[in-house]
Design a protein around this motif. Sequence first.
Motif, PDB file in Angstrom:
ATOM      1  N   GLY A 682       0.792  -1.223   0.000  1.00 13.48           N
ATOM      2  CA  GLY A 682       0.000   0.000   0.000  1.00 13.48           C
ATOM      3  C   GLY A 682       0.819   1.265   0.000  1.00 13.48           C
ATOM      4  N   THR A 683       2.029   1.209   0.582  1.00 12.94           N
ATOM      5  CA  THR A 683       2.839   2.420   0.663  1.00 12.94           C
ATOM      6  C   THR A 683       3.205   2.982  -0.704  1.00 12.94           C
ATOM      7  OG1 THR A 683       3.706   1.795   2.819  1.00 12.94           O
ATOM      8  CG2 THR A 683       4.973   3.389   1.560  1.00 12.94           C
ATOM      9  N   PRO A 684       3.682   2.171  -1.665  1.00 12.01           N
ATOM     10  CA  PRO A 684       3.962   2.751  -2.994  1.00 12.01           C
ATOM     11  C   PRO A 684       2.743   3.415  -3.622  1.00 12.01           C
ATOM     12  CG  PRO A 684       4.964   0.586  -2.805  1.00 12.01           C
ATOM     13  CD  PRO A 684       4.092   0.763  -1.597  1.00 12.01           C
ATOM     14  N   TYR A 685       1.574   2.802  -3.438  1.00 15.33           N
ATOM     15  CA  TYR A 685       0.354   3.424  -3.975  1.00 15.33           C
ATOM     16  C   TYR A 685       0.091   4.758  -3.288  1.00 15.33           C
ATOM     17  CZ  TYR A 685      -4.490   3.953  -5.484  1.00 15.33           C
ATOM     18  OH  TYR A 685      -5.642   4.439  -6.029  1.00 15.33           O
ATOM     19  N   PHE A 686       0.257   4.785  -1.986  1.00 16.69           N
ATOM     20  CA  PHE A 686       0.029   6.020  -1.233  1.00 16.69           C
ATOM     21  C   PHE A 686       1.024   7.092  -1.665  1.00 16.69           C
ATOM     22  CE2 PHE A 686       0.295   8.702   2.592  1.00 16.69           C
ATOM     23  CZ  PHE A 686      -1.040   8.946   2.804  1.00 16.69           C
ATOM     24  N   VAL A 687       2.281   6.694  -1.873  1.00 22.72           N
ATOM     25  CA  VAL A 687       3.292   7.638  -2.342  1.00 22.72           C
ATOM     26  C   VAL A 687       2.907   8.196  -3.703  1.00 22.72           C
ATOM     27  CG1 VAL A 687       5.680   7.798  -3.148  1.00 22.72           C
ATOM     28  CG2 VAL A 687       5.176   6.676  -0.975  1.00 22.72           C
ATOM     29  N   TRP A 688       2.458   7.316  -4.593  1.00 27.29           N
ATOM     30  CA  TRP A 688       2.029   7.778  -5.920  1.00 27.29           C
ATOM     31  C   TRP A 688       0.839   8.720  -5.807  1.00 27.29           C
ATOM     32  CZ3 TRP A 688      -2.739   6.753  -8.278  1.00 27.29           C
ATOM     33  CH2 TRP A 688      -2.832   7.188  -9.600  1.00 27.29           C
ATOM     34  N   LEU A 689      -0.080   8.403  -4.909  1.00 29.47           N
ATOM     35  CA  LEU A 689      -1.262   9.245  -4.722  1.00 29.47           C
ATOM     36  C   LEU A 689      -0.866  10.641  -4.241  1.00 29.47           C
ATOM     37  CD1 LEU A 689      -4.379   9.327  -4.666  1.00 29.47           C
ATOM     38  CD2 LEU A 689      -4.246   8.606  -2.283  1.00 29.47           C
TER      39      LEU A 689
END
Length: 700
Positions: A682-689
Amino acid sequence: MTAPAPPGPATRPAPVGPPPARRSRVAGAFTLAAALLVAITAVHLTQGTSSVGALDLLRLLTGGDDEAARVLVASRLPRLLTGLAVGVALGFAGAALQSTTRNPLASPDTLAVNAGAHLAIVSTAAFGIALPALPSGGLAFCGGLAAASLVMLLSAGGQAATTRLILAGSATAMALASVTMLILLLFEQSTIGLFAWGNGSLVQGDLVAFTQLAPVIGVAALLLVALGHRLDLLALGDDTATVLGLNVRRTRLTVVLLAVLLSAAAVTMAGPIGFVGLGAPVIVRLLGKWVPEVHRHRVLMPLAGIVGVVIVLGSDVLLRAVLGGQAGVDVPTGVVTTLFGAVLLIWLARRHRDAGPTRQAPGGHAAVRSRGFVATVIAVCAVVFTAALVLGMLFGDTWVLLGDVVNWLQGRTGPAYTFVLDARWPRVTAALLAGAALALAGTTVQAVCRNPLAEPGILGITGGAGIGAVSLLTFAPMAGVLALSGAAGLGAVAAFALVYGLARRRGLNSDRLVLIGFAVWQGGTAIITFIVVSSDPWNTGKALTWLSGSTYGRTAPQVLPVLIALLIALPVVAAVRRELDLLALDDDTPRVLGVRLERARLIALGLAALLTATAVSAVGVIGFVGLVAPHAARALVGGRHTRVLPVAVLLGATLVSLADTLGRSVIAPAQVPAGLVTALIGTPYFVWLLWRSRAAAAAR
């Protein structure tokens, strides 16, 4: 998109010159702080596990007994000097970070500096590498610098709104903490004792670390004081400072490097002691009403250093005064400072309003999709959900074939496969149902808060449920499943009521809700740590497994409460899907259309608390699912909740199930808890967001 709120006290420009009449006030402030420090130091030296008291220490002045001297030199003096060095380092670092980011809530904690430094040190310990203090501090510096750089980059160079900085820092810290926790679980023997140290402990056996790192702290602090005039100019704004001849980028880089160096030195000596870097500068700036000169950085930073020492040593004194001398060994000092910082953060959140770039409808960037496309997406998600269910039954420490599962369903397998599949299906079911519950909770929370970066964990609900469950596991380990679910539910409801009640000042504000929820989450984590280390400090595996989110050993009765919660919540949320669409827009539109705003919010958030509590009681603390699943659903089918809800539920269930299957398979027979896998996913997605919203804000 609204503009960021005007800077708070942390960014107030300093007076140009100190009038002579105010110099006495500055001297008075330093004198008062120094007197308080001396008093706390005197009390601190008298506390400990031995019987050596104040009178014994006073006799040393006239050549007292050797026992008192040995206790003083071997235990109490190293602890005192460590607290002194750590307080100075964190006070200076917090003041520097708040000034250079112009954000009153910037600190080594909220910028994930402590989390990065902690990971670097635990990684070396896990592989049996024993490094002296200086090389260990160098590794901590590299880890902290990398984490801070990422957070400041995601929050637009650190100059964005408070809420954005908190969210970026918490996501990065959660990811780093997940890796750290994974290392602690996989290398439990070589990292024993680091769980408590990971929350900030002043326990020291000698003065080696202090003698090596104190000069580093002293030099860095002096350099920051020397840069005080440049920071005064920087507080006037980048453009003004540039006109006045200041190299803004080089100054900011230098200050950040020195602040990270100080934080890394503090972590190397005593572990990550929470919120001292936040609290000390804020307390000093509160004196600005009576002593305006505290806004000058050559006054602010030394005073923040003294206040930092007062917080660290004062917390240590309070801990041992209330719980006894042995508590100073078993319970990390950072637990007390984190609780203090959580209260301070709540006060700041209620005092300041933040209208930064996170204040937007969660479906603001969602695409418009046709009915046929939506039906196709739902069908594909259902197929993927079924595939995740099948893979969960097939893979694990023992791999089975699909035919074996069919035979097991028909009751025709042998004892070995029957045992494996009988133990596996409750785990797979728990992962699927918990993922669905967390995704549904996240969808409602984001709609009600109108914050696309909110999720149940960041609102304190997960922390409250964790407190209830861990308390029951610790104090009543033989309690049944219903009792465990009830304890988790009670904790979640209490945390929800606390956050909601505190955030309702002058109307429910999205940013205030997130900030207060973050504070309650951090406070809850500190309470959980206290419960674990005070009850059984050498058996942290049970708490680590729970806090990491694991389906290990789950049984059918433990899954039942999640199923019941979903059966209750799904029809209710589906019935109010139109209200959720309106709540996601603004406050005025629902009222005009006859929606009872407060009641709708309360029902939606109450259901989110129920879903989160039962999910935590079944699988422990799993983060990011309530954030990732709703966002992915809106990206696929648009922002209407009629379409978002089924897709989000299927995606959430699939995500947790695949994470659990992956964790059970990649290093079998050892296992990686599902919560750690979801955090790392989830962290990479959150970073991208965050990066996408940062780019959108820059374009506007």
